[in-house]
Scaffold this motif. Structure first.
Motif, PDB file in Angstrom:
ATOM      1  N   GLY A 341      11.864   8.397  21.450  1.00  0.00           N
ATOM      2  CA  GLY A 341      10.741   7.611  20.590  1.00  0.00           C
ATOM      3  C   GLY A 341      11.212   6.940  18.946  1.00  0.00           C
ATOM      4  N   PRO A 342      11.123   6.028  18.169  1.00  0.00           N
ATOM      5  CA  PRO A 342      11.850   5.085  17.109  1.00  0.00           C
ATOM      6  C   PRO A 342      12.148   6.810  16.296  1.00  0.00           C
ATOM      7  N   VAL A 343      13.729   5.302  15.765  1.00  0.00           N
ATOM      8  CA  VAL A 343      14.332   5.966  14.955  1.00  0.00           C
ATOM      9  C   VAL A 343      13.451   6.111  13.682  1.00  0.00           C
ATOM     10  N   LEU A 344      12.527   5.692  13.072  1.00  0.00           N
ATOM     11  CA  LEU A 344      11.850   5.325  11.922  1.00  0.00           C
ATOM     12  C   LEU A 344      10.474   5.456  12.330  1.00  0.00           C
ATOM     13  N   PHE A 345       9.386   6.769  10.857  1.00  0.00           N
ATOM     14  CA  PHE A 345       8.601   6.866  11.157  1.00  0.00           C
ATOM     15  C   PHE A 345       7.606   5.832   9.779  1.00  0.00           C
ATOM     16  N   ARG A 346       7.081   4.729  10.230  1.00  0.00           N
ATOM     17  CA  ARG A 346       6.302   4.252   9.298  1.00  0.00           C
ATOM     18  C   ARG A 346       4.927   5.430   8.489  1.00  0.00           C
ATOM     19  N   GLN A 347       4.476   5.431   7.160  1.00  0.00           N
ATOM     20  CA  GLN A 347       3.090   6.323   7.360  1.00  0.00           C
ATOM     21  C   GLN A 347       2.469   5.365   5.912  1.00  0.00           C
ATOM     22  N   LYS A 348       0.910   5.261   5.909  1.00  0.00           N
ATOM     23  CA  LYS A 348       0.506   4.255   4.681  1.00  0.00           C
ATOM     24  C   LYS A 348       0.145   5.847   3.320  1.00  0.00           C
ATOM     25  N   ARG A 349       0.442   5.244   1.645  1.00  0.00           N
ATOM     26  CA  ARG A 349       0.937   6.475   1.528  1.00  0.00           C
ATOM     27  C   ARG A 349      -0.167   5.294  -0.848  1.00  0.00           C
ATOM     28  N   HIS A 350      -0.422   6.070  -1.281  1.00  0.00           N
ATOM     29  CA  HIS A 350      -0.821   4.932  -2.385  1.00  0.00           C
ATOM     30  C   HIS A 350       0.126   4.751  -3.014  1.00  0.00           C
ATOM     31  N   GLY A 351       0.033   3.706  -3.423  1.00  0.00           N
ATOM     32  CA  GLY A 351       1.248   3.172  -4.423  1.00  0.00           C
ATOM     33  C   GLY A 351       0.733   2.584  -5.808  1.00  0.00           C
ATOM     34  N   PHE A 352       0.907   1.582  -6.517  1.00  0.00           N
ATOM     35  CA  PHE A 352       0.840   1.174  -7.500  1.00  0.00           C
ATOM     36  C   PHE A 352      -0.266   0.488  -7.649  1.00  0.00           C
ATOM     37  N   ASN A 353      -1.719   1.197  -8.623  1.00  0.00           N
ATOM     38  CA  ASN A 353      -3.128   1.143  -8.669  1.00  0.00           C
ATOM     39  C   ASN A 353      -3.642   1.217  -7.676  1.00  0.00           C
ATOM     40  N   ASN A 354      -3.128   2.032  -6.769  1.00  0.00           N
ATOM     41  CA  ASN A 354      -3.795   2.740  -5.515  1.00  0.00           C
ATOM     42  C   ASN A 354      -3.640   1.626  -4.581  1.00  0.00           C
ATOM     43  N   GLU A 355      -3.053   0.823  -4.464  1.00  0.00           N
ATOM     44  CA  GLU A 355      -2.848  -0.060  -3.342  1.00  0.00           C
ATOM     45  C   GLU A 355      -1.825   0.709  -2.168  1.00  0.00           C
ATOM     46  N   VAL A 356      -2.529   0.689  -0.825  1.00  0.00           N
ATOM     47  CA  VAL A 356      -1.818   0.903   0.191  1.00  0.00           C
ATOM     48  C   VAL A 356      -0.589   0.597   0.251  1.00  0.00           C
ATOM     49  N   ILE A 357       1.046   1.307   0.588  1.00  0.00           N
ATOM     50  CA  ILE A 357       1.336   0.665   0.711  1.00  0.00           C
ATOM     51  C   ILE A 357       2.065   1.437   2.501  1.00  0.00           C
ATOM     52  N   GLU A 358       3.462   0.818   2.850  1.00  0.00           N
ATOM     53  CA  GLU A 358       3.792   1.592   3.695  1.00  0.00           C
ATOM     54  C   GLU A 358       5.286   2.076   3.593  1.00  0.00           C
ATOM     55  N   VAL A 359       5.316   3.069   4.178  1.00  0.00           N
ATOM     56  CA  VAL A 359       6.546   3.938   3.503  1.00  0.00           C
ATOM     57  C   VAL A 359       7.327   4.294   4.704  1.00  0.00           C
TER      58      VAL A 359
END
Length: 503
Positions: A341-359
């Motif tokens: 599988g891939p080395v990196l895992f991408r997860q959607k999380r809450h950022g500034f002002n509830n903006e959805v970011i991909e960490v």
């Protein structure tokens, strides 16, 4: 915060889960995302520093051109250069030359600069005459300095004026303002704000929980866009800088109920002094132009603080990325060689002002058992976690790719940790467990934070754990400083040694 206490607001809010915006789609009343705001404080500061530097550079250049080889520069001339620059910029400041309105009006700005520049040299000449130090300086140098100053400064002001006018037309200097409360009080406030042409206030609409005749659909020409709950959704969906209440301060319970919904937003909240008969000393108010208001909440990190934190994040983040590159390559190789599988895992999380970011994270689970929504938390001896994943999770090495998120601007080095959108405590969404949970999103989230170095990291299987984490996050927001960030960064490696809750 000055006028109300957070504890009073939370008492008025009712049970957890009722203080924040619903999980439903954001209000349809929200306009398209407005252009990002430009801080007038930062712009004025940058222009001030640029002109101070330009005046100093001019003095040094003229000395080299006219006196180089004949008269040493030395402390005397260095002091004179800095003194002339300081006096000139100080006089420009007193004359109002560093206001946005002055930047837009090139003719008025030019007159102000001419007067300030002439007055500064008159003051310098008077000092030299009184102290009998005139013979220590070249008259040719002083005369050339005076003659060349304005030809240096004015072209810059002309160019600046064009840029400022263009950005003003785009609304970049507007303080987008929502009015809470309708009726005559709101009409009076809007009328007063509209007379303040240089205040930068742009009213976007009116919000009011009342639906009867006391609050019509249109107030002073502005539409009523919805209730206070709609205002929370509106602020999540478009840029909003300021909320002004027109509700009398005597209606304390009503104000507290509204603040229980609004205090989680990263905006300034003010109470109009037009709405109360209480008259305090002028210094007790802040002002929108000349309109007095009482401060309730301030945006936690604003103006120069934003610049300082961004520079700190980018510079330190880049250094950490370079320094930790060998470790990251080693972890990446271990993840890749021990499980498919891939080395990196991408997860959607809450950022500034509830903006959805991909960490970004190093993948620590078997690829077919990853849980991007974090519906099921990782527990001790979780079979979904790979052997390498267990080690990198316990040591937080899986978080290192988030340095790329820092350079991108999604994360800060220090701040409340971003939580996955579907994260739960005891099978209940975080915001339904903790009063004011979304207030932790008033600042940009971070790779590490005050909660983490105090032991509140890892599994949140109880309500008490997420409650304590949020309490620490809010403490960080209220007490932020660069030194506080530095303290947390330096303490983080030692805190990682205590990994009881990290699986």
């Amino acid at each position: 915060m000055s006028a109300f206490d957070v504890r009073d607001i939370l008492k008025a809010a009712g049970p957890p889960g009722q203080t924040d915006a619903p999980r439903a789609p954001l209000a349809e009343t929200a306009a398209p995302v407005a252009p990002g705001a430009i801080s007038t404080v930062v712009v004025a500061g940058l222009v001030r520093m640029a002109e101070f530097g330009a005046i100093c550079a001019l003095g040094v250049a003229l000395h080299a051109a006219l006196l180089g080889g004949a008269v040493p520069f030395g402390v005397r001339y260095a002091g004179a250069v800095v003194g002339i620059a300081a006096v000139s910029v100080g006089l420009f400041q007193v004359a109002g030359a560093y206001r946005i309105a002055a930047f837009r009006n090139v003719f008025k700005s030019a007159v102000t600069l001419c007067g300030g520049w002439a007055l500064s040299f008159l003051a310098i000449a008077a000092v030299l005459l009184v102290t009998k130090l005139g013979d220590n300086y070249s008259r040719l140098w002083l005369g050339s300095y005076f003659a060349a100053g304005l030809p240096l400064l004015l072209p810059g002001r002309i160019t600046l004026g064009r840029v400022i006018r263009d950005q003003t037309r785009r609304g970049r200097f507007d303080r987008r303002t929502a009015i809470v409360g309708g009726g005559p009080a709101a009409e009076e406030l809007i009328a007063a704000l509209e007379t303040q042409k240089e205040s930068g206030i742009r009213v976007v609409g009116v919000f009011d929980d009342r639906g009867d005749a006391r609050s019509g659909d249109v107030v002073a020409g502005y539409p009523k866009l919805g209730t206070v709950s709609d205002l929370v959704a509106y602020a999540r969906h478009t840029r909003l800088d300021l909320v002004v209440f027109t509700i009398p301060i005597s209606a304390e319970s009503r104000i507290l109920q509204m603040l229980a919904k609004l205090w989680v937003l990263p905006i300034d909240i003010r109470l109009s002094a037009h709405a109360t008969k209480l008259r305090l000393r002028p210094r007790s108010y802040s002002y929108l132009g000349s309109v007095p208001v009482l401060d309730v909440f301030d945006k936690p990190i604003a103006d120069w603080d934003v610049v300082v934190k961004a520079v700190f994040d980018r510079c330190v983040g880049a250094l950490l990325l370079i320094g930790l590159a060998p470790v990251m390559l080693g972890v990446a190789a271990a993840v890749r060689l021990t499980s498919r599988g891939p080395v990196l895992f991408r997860q959607k999380r809450h950022g500034f002002n509830n903006e959805v970011i991909e960490v970004l994270k190093f993948r620590s689970m078997y690829v077919d058992q990853c849980d991007p929504s974090a519906v099921r938390q990782v527990t001790r001896d979780d079979p979904r976690v790979t052997p390498v994943g267990r080690f990198i999770r316990k040591t937080s090495l899986d978080e290192l790719p988030q340095l790329f998120n820092v350079l991108k601007g999604d994360l800060s080095l220090v701040g409340p940790r971003p939580h996955a959108i579907g994260a739960r405590a005891a099978n209940t969404f975080y915001d339904q467990v903790v009063d004011g949970y979304f207030a932790r999103h008033k600042v940009k989230p971070g790779i590490t934070g005050w909660a983490q170095i105090n032991g509140w990291r890892g599994e949140t299987d109880t309500s008490e754990k997420i409650q304590r984490r949020v309490e620490h996050d809010l403490y960080y927001i209220e007490n932020w400083s660069v030194l506080f960030d530095l303290q947390i960064l330096l303490t983080t490696p030692f805190a990682l040694l205590k990994a009881e809750n990290a699986y």
